[in-house]
Enzyme design. Structure first.
Site, PDB file in Angstrom:
ATOM      1  CG  PHE A 143      38.666  41.797  51.472  1.00  0.00           C
ATOM      2  CD1 PHE A 143      38.996  42.299  50.219  1.00  0.00           C
ATOM      3  CD2 PHE A 143      37.393  42.057  51.975  1.00  0.00           C
ATOM      4  CE1 PHE A 143      38.088  43.045  49.482  1.00  0.00           C
ATOM      5  CE2 PHE A 143      36.478  42.801  51.240  1.00  0.00           C
ATOM      6  CZ  PHE A 143      36.824  43.292  49.996  1.00  0.00           C
ATOM      7  N   GLY A 183      34.342  39.272  43.796  1.00  0.00           N
ATOM      8  CA  GLY A 183      34.212  40.706  43.536  1.00  0.00           C
ATOM      9  C   GLY A 183      35.282  41.240  42.606  1.00  0.00           C
ATOM     10  CB  THR A 184      38.536  39.890  41.685  1.00  0.00           C
ATOM     11  OG1 THR A 184      38.090  38.537  41.519  1.00  0.00           O
ATOM     12  CG2 THR A 184      39.037  40.045  43.103  1.00  0.00           C
ATOM     13  NE  ARG A 233      48.093  38.744  27.463  1.00  0.00           N
ATOM     14  CZ  ARG A 233      47.525  38.033  26.487  1.00  0.00           C
ATOM     15  NH1 ARG A 233      47.133  38.623  25.375  1.00  0.00           N
ATOM     16  NH2 ARG A 233      47.361  36.743  26.624  1.00  0.00           N
ATOM     17  CB  ILE A 234      46.382  44.706  32.191  1.00  0.00           C
ATOM     18  CG1 ILE A 234      47.540  45.124  33.130  1.00  0.00           C
ATOM     19  CG2 ILE A 234      45.032  45.108  32.780  1.00  0.00           C
ATOM     20  CD1 ILE A 234      47.596  44.394  34.463  1.00  0.00           C
ATOM     21  CE  LYS A 255      34.059  50.259  33.319  1.00  0.00           C
ATOM     22  NZ  LYS A 255      32.944  50.516  32.405  1.00  0.00           N
ATOM     23  CB  THR A 256      37.894  44.133  36.037  1.00  0.00           C
ATOM     24  OG1 THR A 256      38.780  43.520  35.101  1.00  0.00           O
ATOM     25  CG2 THR A 256      36.465  44.031  35.534  1.00  0.00           C
ATOM     26  CD  GLU A 260      46.176  39.437  48.604  1.00  0.00           C
ATOM     27  OE1 GLU A 260      45.766  40.425  49.252  1.00  0.00           O
ATOM     28  OE2 GLU A 260      45.796  38.272  48.826  1.00  0.00           O
TER      29      GLU A 260
HETATM   30 MO1  MOS Z   1      44.060  37.123  50.075  1.00  0.00          MO
HETATM   31  S1  MOS Z   1      44.576  37.957  51.905  1.00  0.00           S
HETATM   32  O1  MOS Z   1      45.147  35.783  50.031  1.00  0.00           O
HETATM   33  O2  MOS Z   1      42.458  36.609  50.222  1.00  0.00           O
END
Ligand code: MOS
Length: 707
Positions: free
Chosen positions: A231, A458-459, A590-591, A595-596, A667
């Site tokens: 984050f 985690g993304t 484009r996605i 799901k993720t 973000e």
């Molecule tokens: Mo994000 S706040 O650039 O990890």
């Protein structure tokens, strides 16, 4: 076609069964444990430091203080998280600054010995109170760029106009609080340094560590397999990482250092509090004639971070004049750093509440006001947007939410004891792009391996990068795996600023296309012939390298967009605002994996709920420290705070942003939510709260008046 499919995380079972190794899980034989001793005061000098009681404690190998720590290079912020390097002198800039590091054979012994280091401080006056310091706000560069920017003649725009609203808005200091603490294990061998580090960018960490230790980057290897959330706080290089590497070098032993939860509140940044003055001028038909966005941010004496809260403002609406300014109040605190969501995540709290105020002032529906000021070109750069389907997001969001059945008057909607409020806001986040390199290979059994230095924070990169390669190669995604988090692999950028998918993903696509061409050359024109073609060549695998570099000059302005609608309920007597539902509709090209992507946005909305109603790191101004350095005293949303979240996308292909057609989303989800909730609270209660988090005390006037 595996792009666009809602595939479950390929690394999911590794995570839920505990097989996913996070940095602190890495066991290195013979590793010593480092524990930091943080300064208990925010300003002054170290008058005396007695390490002997710690050195005499069982198991202690060394105690490092400013008296015996080798010199480090001077650093800039960024790429270091702060400019003050640890244990380099006796001056204290912030509470929590490391004043000693104890190395022992076990964590318990190091922890106990750290308690025994005797530090005597010569205290000096300090300033930690942001609000009290507002009158000495300074203009300093933001990432090397000027703090002020403008389009058109703002003074003229603000003076000769029909309607004008101006107010001051506030956001709070907030901490990242990833589940995984910052952790690092450093090993030296033959003059080479190897570091397991929980970071969002192994390559950046390697390069910055090389600067700090004055080494050649190629003599450093940085690795991680999984990062348990960053984050932003695991983006730039922080003191604990330098210290672990340095201790390992000095002692010729591996050294492991894991920050405690309390230390995480002073060791790797936070989102700085802000005071933002927004002035909006408009004609009576709602057309904006001027936007002035003046931000003052909390800053530090230990680094140069100024949060660019106004960077996105000029791109928001079709205003002929916009000005964004930034000032910083330097305080005796650790240096702030980007935190999801930086930039517009801070700035749109102010601008989007101001838009709601303007809507009420003009008697125009808040959504209609946004549409009245819709722009197809970025007024700041004078360029068209690469793609912008925000109009569709507004329409779809309004439909899903049922915006048209909202009654305009505050306090006009009710459900039993609850006043109901509905509010909306725009979300926008600029696009960051970076060069990336990828290697890909297919072996004799037909398995594909993608290799690139990127990180999984985690993304979902363990899933979507295989999807991209499988898409090109027309193979099942299960046959594609990804090796990452290692500076020995082809270089890809930090996972920050929502850039991973479009930057590294584009390189994955390029590499896969090149591999496909090689396989075709080897006689395999369809996927069922791939493995055989490799065997025929008499090699273990056929490999290809791919890359992507964004063009220097962008022909288009690039932003991701969203429309957020929120509903709150506020009990009239016990005025705790509760979010009842949130609808977010986003446009980010484009996605790759719905799901993720949906998980990303849902998580972002939860962050937005925290920002709107809960998150605030209180400062104890008496002692100059953050008061509650734990998850008991820092409020984050729990399941009971999180209502139904309806997230969807207006999918399109952004042909200008990169070959994948995808922009960033990481973000974006945390943007706009705070303002939408604040606007809903106004609609529910008639009380305009101009700071977040909105707490019951802001609404007590309402409760008292009802008795
Ligand atoms: Mo994000 S706040 O650039 O990890």
């Amino acid at each position: 076609m595996s792009i666009g499919q809602a595939i479950s995380r390929l690394d999911g079972s590794r995570k839920v069964t505990g097989r996913a190794k996070y940095t602190a899980d890495v066991e290195v034989e013979g590793a010593l444990h480092a524990v930091l001793v943080p300064s208990t005061v925010p300003s002054g000098t170290i008058a005396a430091i007695d390490a002997a009681p710690a050195e005499d404690a069982p198991g202690v190998v060394r105690v490092f203080t400013h008296l015996n720590t080798p010199k480090l290079a001077e650093m800039t912020n960024p790429p270091a998280g702060q400019t003050i390097m640890p244990l380099q002198g006796d001056r204290i800039f912030y509470e929590g600054q490391p004043v000693a590091m104890v190395i022992a054979d076990t964590l318990e012994r190091a922890t106990e010995a750290a308690r025994r280091v005797q530090v005597t401080y010569r205290n000096e006056p300090f300033a930690t109170d942001f609000i009290a310091g507002l009158d000495r706000a300074e203009a300093r560069p933001l990432f090397g760029l000027p703090p002020d920017s403008s389009v058109g003649d703002i003074e003229a725009a603000l003076s000769g106009t029909n309607v004008r609203v101006e107010s001051v808005y506030g956001t709070a200091d907030r901490h990242h609080n990833p589940m995984e603490p910052a952790a690092v294990t450093a090993l030296w061998q033959d003059g080479r340094l190897e570091v397991y580090d929980a970071v969002q960018g192994v390559v950046d960490t390697r390069n910055t560590l090389a600067l700090a230790l004055q080494m050649e980057p190629q003599n450093i290897r940085v690795r991680n397999d999984f990062v348990g959330g960053g984050f932003g706080c695991k983006g730039w290089l922080w003191p604990h990482e330098v210290l672990a590497a340095l201790a390992a070098r000095e002692l010729s032993r591996p050294v492991k250092l894991v920050l405690t939860r309390a230390q995480s509140y002073t060791s790797h940044g936070y989102q700085p509090a802000s005071r933002q003055t927004v002035t909006l001028a408009a004609r009576s038909d709602g057309a904006l004639t001027g936007i002035r966005h003046q931000s003052v941010l909390a800053g530090s004496l230990s680094g140069d971070h100024v949060e660019p809260s106004g960077w996105g403002t000029p791109a928001l609406y079709a205003s002929p004049a916009t000005q964004a300014t930034h000032r910083v109040v330097r305080l005796n605190r650790g240096n702030p750093t980007p935190m999801r969501a930086p930039l517009e995540g801070v700035g749109l709290i102010a601008v989007e509440i101001a838009m709601d105020e303007l809507a009420y002032e003009l008697g125009i529906d808040p959504l209609a006001l946004r549409l009245r000021n819709y722009t197809e070109i970025d007024p700041a750069e004078g360029k068209p947007f690469s793609s912008k389907k925000l109009r569709e997001c507004y329409a779809e969001g309004a439909r899903r939410f049922g915006w048209s059945s909202r009654t305009v008057e505050p306090r006009s909607m009710r459900d039993g004891r609850n006043l109901i409020g509905q509010g909306m806001a725009t979300a926008l986040f600029r696009t960051f792009r970076s060069p990336a390199k990828v290697r890909i290979g297919l072996d004799q059994s037909g398995e594909v391996l993608i290799e690139t230095s990127t990180q999984e924070i985690g993304t979902g990169v363990y899933t979507i990068f295989p999807q991209i390669a499988a898409d090109v190669l027309q193979m099942p995604v299960e046959r594609v795996s990804l090796s990452l988090g290692d500076t020995n692999l082809p270089e890809s950028p930090m996972n920050a600023g929502s850039r991973a998918t479009l930057s590294t993903g584009s390189a994955v696509q390029d590499a896969a296309a090149k591999l496909k061409a090689k396989l075709a050359e080897a006689g395999a024109t369809t996927p069922d012939g791939y493995a055989e073609a490799v065997a025929r060549q008499g090699v273990d695998r056929i490999e290809a390298e791919g890359d992507w570099t964004p063009p220097e000059e962008a022909t288009h302005a690039m932003y991701s967009f969203g429309a957020i609608f929120a509903e709150v309920g506020v009990d009239e007597d016990i005025p705790i605002p509760r979010v009842r539902r949130v609808v977010g509709v986003y446009n980010a090209g484009r996605i790759i994996n719905p799901k993720t992507a949906r998980s990303q946005m849902t998580g972002g909305v939860v962050w937005g709920i925290g920002q709107a109603l809960l998150e605030k790191s209180e400062m104890d101004q008496q002692h100059g420290r953050f008061l509650s350095k734990n998850l008991a005293g820092y409020l984050v949303p729990v399941n009971a705070d999180v209502p139904e979240i309806d997230v969807s996308f207006v999918d399109d292909f952004d042909e200008h942003v990169g070959p994948l057609g995808a922009r960033g989303i990481g973000e974006l989800g945390a943007i706009g939510v705070g303002a939408a909730i604040a606007n809903a609270v106004f609609h529910a209660t008639g009380i305009r709260v101009r700071e977040v988090p909105i707490r019951p005390e802001h609404l007590l006037a309402m409760a008292q008046s009802s008795y």
